[in-house]
Design a protein around this motif. Structure first.
Motif, PDB file in Angstrom:
ATOM      1  N   PRO A  26      -2.143   3.709   7.748  1.00  7.95           N
ATOM      2  CA  PRO A  26      -4.231   3.793   7.852  1.00  7.95           C
ATOM      3  C   PRO A  26      -4.609   4.738   8.871  1.00  7.95           C
ATOM      4  O   PRO A  26      -4.289   5.260   9.532  1.00  7.95           O
ATOM      5  CB  PRO A  26      -4.130   2.632   8.576  1.00  7.95           C
ATOM      6  CG  PRO A  26      -2.932   1.226   8.164  1.00  7.95           C
ATOM      7  CD  PRO A  26      -1.736   2.385   7.761  1.00  7.95           C
TER       8      PRO A  26
ATOM      9  N   ARG B 121       0.905  -1.254  -0.226  1.00  5.23           N
ATOM     10  CA  ARG B 121      -0.107   0.266  -0.340  1.00  5.23           C
ATOM     11  C   ARG B 121       0.806   1.207   0.043  1.00  5.23           C
ATOM     12  O   ARG B 121       1.707   1.317   0.794  1.00  5.23           O
ATOM     13  CB  ARG B 121      -1.282  -0.082   1.192  1.00  5.23           C
ATOM     14  CG  ARG B 121      -2.098  -1.019   0.844  1.00  5.23           C
ATOM     15  CD  ARG B 121      -3.302  -1.429   2.171  1.00  5.23           C
ATOM     16  NE  ARG B 121      -3.449  -0.028   2.448  1.00  5.23           N
ATOM     17  CZ  ARG B 121      -4.780   0.195   1.500  1.00  5.23           C
ATOM     18  NH1 ARG B 121      -5.090  -0.272   1.515  1.00  5.23           N
ATOM     19  NH2 ARG B 121      -6.258   1.012   2.708  1.00  5.23           N
TER      20      ARG B 121
ATOM     21  N   ASP C 262      -6.063   7.459   1.725  1.00  5.36           N
ATOM     22  CA  ASP C 262      -5.441   7.016   2.868  1.00  5.36           C
ATOM     23  C   ASP C 262      -4.421   5.812   2.229  1.00  5.36           C
ATOM     24  O   ASP C 262      -3.538   5.237   3.063  1.00  5.36           O
ATOM     25  CB  ASP C 262      -5.518   6.344   4.288  1.00  5.36           C
ATOM     26  CG  ASP C 262      -6.304   4.681   4.302  1.00  5.36           C
ATOM     27  OD1 ASP C 262      -6.508   4.888   2.909  1.00  5.36           O
ATOM     28  OD2 ASP C 262      -6.043   4.361   5.171  1.00  5.36           O
TER      29      ASP C 262
END
Length: 500
Positions: A311, A230, A270
Motif C-alpha cells: 500500500p 493484491r 499501488d
C-alpha cells in the motif's frame, strides 16, 4: 358385571397401566398410543359400571371406604385420559423422529393437558367449584409472569424455535455477535453452540430469536469462501491470472462444484486486487482450505517472480525467479546434497514445457526421467479399470519420478498437467554425464538413500504398495542403479577411445 367386580377390574387395569409403560417404552410412538387408547376404552366401560359417568359420578355416601376407592378409580380414569391425549398429541403434532427442539412443543402440550386434568379432578371428583381457583391462579400467573419476564421470554422464544425450526442440533450456524459453531442442544431456555475454539456458548433463546442468524447447513453444508490477493501493478494481468489459477488448481480441499474462480476486482496505482472464490464441503475444513490456498498462492507467485502489492508504493520490483540450482537446493529430494553436487546436477537439467492436459508420465511406463516443476500445476492420479483416483497435486518446487528412475520400478501413477507447466527434467544420461565428470558424485548420491523410505512414501509416482522398501533394500537399489550408470559411462568412454 356387579359394581364391586367393576371396581376390582378397574383397579387391576390401572395397576397394569402403571407397570406396562416400563415394558413398552421402547415401542414405536403409534404402538404406545394404541396401547393406552385400548386400556382407556376398557377402563371407561368399567368406570361407567362402577360409578356412572365420569362427568357426574355417583359415589356411595353410606360407605366411606368404598367412596374413597371409587374416587381413586375416578382420578385414575382422568389421569389415563390425560396420557391418551398426550400420546395422540405427540403422534399427530410432534413426531419423535424430528430434532430435539421439537420436544419443547410436546412438553408444552403435556403440561397444558395435565393442568386441565388437575382442574377436572378437583371439579368432578371432589365437587369443588373451580371458578374461585381459576381467578386466584390468574392473579398468581400475572405476578409470576412479571417476576419471570426474562425467563418466560426465553421459554416462548424456545417454543417459537421449535415450531419454526430455523436450526437443528448438528447444524453449523453463525449468530450475530461473533458466535459461530455447531448446535449441540436446544432446550426450553437456551441454545448450546460448540464454537470453533472448542468451547460451548450458551445463548438465551430470546437472543437467538432477535439476532441475525446464518445456517451454514441449509440447504447444504457447502460453504462459499472468497480471498483477496493484491499484486504489484506493473505485472501483466493475464500472467497474474494464469499464476493464481494454477495455484487454485493445485489445492485439494476445495469442492469441484461450483468450480473455483479468479477475478480482477480493483485497479489502483499501488496494486491490483484479485478475488479468489471457491467452495468447501463443510465449515470444518475452512481453516485448512484457506491455509492450503494461501500457501500455494505464495509458492506460485514466488516461482513466477510476481510481488505482492505494498500500500502506498506504486511500483514494485519483480522478484528473482528461482533457477534450476535453487529448485534443487529447496527440493526435499536433492536438498541434502552438497552445493557443488547440486550445481553439477543442475547443469544437466533440461527445461521442458507441457500444455494443459499433457501427460508428464503414465502409469506402468518404464521410468527414464525425473522432473522438478518450475511453474504450473500437475495432478497425480492412480488409474484402475473401474476408477481414476486423484492422489494429490504438485506445484512449483515439487519433484516426481526420482524414486522410479533410481529403483527401476514402473510408474504406479499418472502425472497430468492441469495448466501450462514448465519443468526441469533429468534423465539417466544426465546422471551418467554428471558422474563421468565427477566420480565422487556417486558417494554423494548414496546419501539420498538415508531418506529413501520417507521419499518413497511421498513420491507416489513410484509407490507400488503400502509397504515401502526398507532403507537397506533402497540403498541396494540405489547402488545398483549407480553401478549401471558408471558401467554405461565406462563403456561409452571405452568406445570413444577405441574410435580414436
Amino acid at each position: 358385571m356387579t359394581e364391586e367386580a367393576a371396581l376390582i377390574s378397574a383397579t387391576l387395569l390401572l395397576f397394569a397401566a402403571v407397570i406396562v409403560p416400563w415394558i413398552t417404552r421402547r415401542w414405536p410412538l403409534w404402538a404406545r398410543a394404541s396401547w393406552r387408547l385400548a386400556i382407556f376404552i376398557i377402563l371407561t366401560y368399567l368406570v361407567f359400571r362402577a360409578v356412572g359417568s365420569p362427568f357426574a359420578p355417583a359415589f356411595d355416601p353410606q360407605r366411606p371406604g368404598e367412596r374413597i376407592w371409587q374416587q381413586l378409580i375416578e382420578i385414575g380414569w382422568w389421569l389415563m385420559a390425560a396420557q391418551c391425549a398426550i400420546g395422540l398429541a405427540r403422534l399427530f403434532v410432534v413426531f419423535e423422529t424430528k430434532p430435539r427442539e421439537s420436544r419443547i412443543v410436546s412438553d408444552l402440550l403435556a403440561g397444558l393437558i395435565h393442568l386441565l386434568t388437575l382442574f377436572a379432578v378437583i371439579n368432578f371428583v371432589f365437587a369443588v367449584p373451580i371458578g374461585g381457583l381459576l381467578a386466584t391462579s390468574g392473579v398468581i400467573a400475572i405476578v409470576l409472569g412479571l417476576a419471570l419476564q426474562s425467563s418466560l421470554s426465553d421459554v416462548f422464544s424456545g417454543i417459537a424455535v421449535g415450531i419454526e425450526r430455523p436450526y437443528s442440533p448438528g447444524d453449523l450456524v453463525w449468530v450475530e455477535g461473533g458466535i459461530e459453531g455447531r448446535v449441540i442442544q436446544v432446550n426450553w431456555r437456551s441454545t448450546h453452540i460448540a464454537t470453533m475454539n472448542r468451547d460451548v456458548a450458551i445463548v438465551p433463546n430470546s437472543v437467538m430469536a432477535k439476532a441475525r442468524l446464518v445456517n451454514h447447513s441449509m440447504p447444504t453444508t457447502v460453504r462459499g469462501v472468497s480471498i483477496t490477493v493484491r499484486l504489484a501493478a506493473n505485472e501483466l494481468p493475464d500472467r497474474c491470472m494464469a499464476v493464481l489459477t494454477a495455484a487454485v488448481k493445485t489445492c485439494m480441499l476445495m469442492s469441484d462444484t461450483p468450480p473455483p474462480s479468479v477475478a480482477r476486482t480493483e485497479l489502483l496505482g499501488d496494486g491490483v486486487a484479485y478475488d479468489i472464490s471457491f467452495s468447501i464441503p463443510s465449515v470444518e475444513v475452512l481453516v485448512a482450505a484457506r491455509t492450503e490456498l494461501l500457501g500455494h498462492v505464495q509458492t506460485h507467485l514466488r516461482h513466477a517472480g510476481i510481488a505482492l502489492a505494498v500500500p502506498g508504493v506504486p511500483i514494485q520490483s519483480r522478484l528473482e525467479i528461482p533457477n534450476a540450482a535453487t529448485l534443487l537446493r529447496e527440493s526435499d529430494w536433492f536438498g541434502v546434497l552438497a552445493e557443488a553436487d547440486r550445481n553439477l546436477l543442475a547443469e544437466h537439467l533440461i527445461e521442458v514445457w507441457f500444455a494443459a492436459g499433457d501427460k508428464l508420465m503414465k502409469q506402468g511406463d518404464d521410468p527414464q526421467v525425473l522432473f522438478v516443476l518450475a511453474s504450473g500445476a500437475v495432478e497425480i492420479s492412480s488409474d484402475t479399470p473401474s476408477l481414476s483416483r486423484v492422489i494429490f497435486r504438485l506445484g512449483p518446487g515439487g519433484s516426481l519420478g526420482a524414486i522410479g528412475m533410481i529403483t527401476g520400478t514402473p510408474y504406479a501413477a499418472t502425472a497430468t498437467a492441469l495448466t501450462p507447466v514448465t519443468a526441469y527434467c533429468l534423465d539417466r544420461k544426465g546422471v551418467s554425464d554428471a558422474i563421468a565428470s565427477r566420480p565422487d558424485l556417486v558417494k554423494s548420491l548414496e546419501v539420498l538413500a538415508r531418506r529413501g523410505q520417507e521419499m518413497q512414501r511421498r513420491d507416489v509416482v513410484a509407490h507400488q504398495s503400502d509397504h515401502p522398501d526398507t532403507p537397506e533394500l533402497f540403498l541396494s537399489k540405489l547402488r545398483s542403479f549407480l553401478r549401471k550408470i558408471s558401467e554405461s559411462s565406462d563403456n561409452e568412454d571405452h568406445r570413444r577411445n577405441h574410435r580414436r
